[in-house]
Design a protein around this motif. Sequence first.
Motif, short mmCIF file in Angstrom:
data_model
loop_
_atom_site.label_atom_id
_atom_site.label_comp_id
_atom_site.label_asym_id
_atom_site.label_seq_id
_atom_site.Cartn_x
_atom_site.Cartn_y
_atom_site.Cartn_z
N SER A 10 0.83 -1.21 0.00
CA SER A 10 0.00 0.00 0.00
C SER A 10 0.87 1.25 0.00
CB SER A 10 -0.93 0.01 1.21
OG SER A 10 -1.87 -1.03 1.11
N MET A 11 1.92 1.24 0.79
CA MET A 11 2.83 2.38 0.83
C MET A 11 3.56 2.55 -0.51
SD MET A 11 4.55 2.41 4.57
CE MET A 11 3.64 1.87 5.99
N LYS A 14 1.29 4.22 -2.93
CA LYS A 14 1.13 5.62 -2.56
C LYS A 14 2.33 6.45 -2.99
CE LYS A 14 -0.62 9.11 -0.34
NZ LYS A 14 -1.43 9.99 -1.16
N SER A 17 2.69 6.86 -6.80
CA SER A 17 1.71 7.83 -7.28
C SER A 17 2.16 9.26 -6.96
CB SER A 17 0.34 7.53 -6.66
OG SER A 17 -0.58 8.52 -7.01
N GLU A 18 2.59 9.48 -5.74
CA GLU A 18 3.06 10.82 -5.33
C GLU A 18 4.24 11.26 -6.20
OE1 GLU A 18 1.96 13.03 -2.79
OE2 GLU A 18 0.24 11.69 -2.78
N VAL A 143 4.75 8.63 5.08
CA VAL A 143 3.58 8.76 4.20
C VAL A 143 2.90 10.10 4.48
CG1 VAL A 143 1.25 7.89 3.71
CG2 VAL A 143 3.16 6.29 3.87
N HIS A 147 3.25 13.22 1.76
CA HIS A 147 1.97 13.58 1.15
C HIS A 147 1.63 15.04 1.46
CE1 HIS A 147 -1.99 13.20 -0.54
NE2 HIS A 147 -2.50 13.66 0.58
#
Length: 169
Positions: A10-11, A14, A17-18, A143, A147
């Motif tokens: 999941s990380m 993320k 994508s970032e 995260v 973000h």
Amino acid sequence: MEIELEVIQSMLVKFKSERKWTLQAILQLSEEDITWSPNQESNSIANLVAHIRGCVHSRIETIFYDIADSRDRDKEFEHELKMSIEEAYNLTKESFDIIIQYLEYLSFNPNLLLSQPFINRPPLTFSQVNNETTVLNLMIAMVREIHYHTGQIIYAAKTRKGELVWQYD
């Protein structure tokens, strides 16, 4: 899939994508846009990029590469910090690549999530975690931190450019 691997995957999603969206935003800016800030109390994109790189250095490179923490946090927030588009792009990409590489390493070593990598190191400074933190807690903090700052970068880019063009591939 075990919960540890699910968390790591999941990380990874993320952070990948970032990286994609942040790099696309930076490439649409001018050098003036990179160093612009709305007022003396706000950070420029250059400041945010430098800060992200500093966070990655002090929280991940010190663990993964056993590099001594040589971060100069005050310099990250100098109001007149100059940075070219190429430097901003490269520092951002480098920061994300280090995070992603570390998470990929963790995916093969999920047992490390509960380890305490800073326990025998000098005290952490300017960190939302302490020396007793686990890798899991550290990565959750990363995260949130990354973000938060990539959101600021994209907001500043939109403020300067209006509409940004996104590549969805």
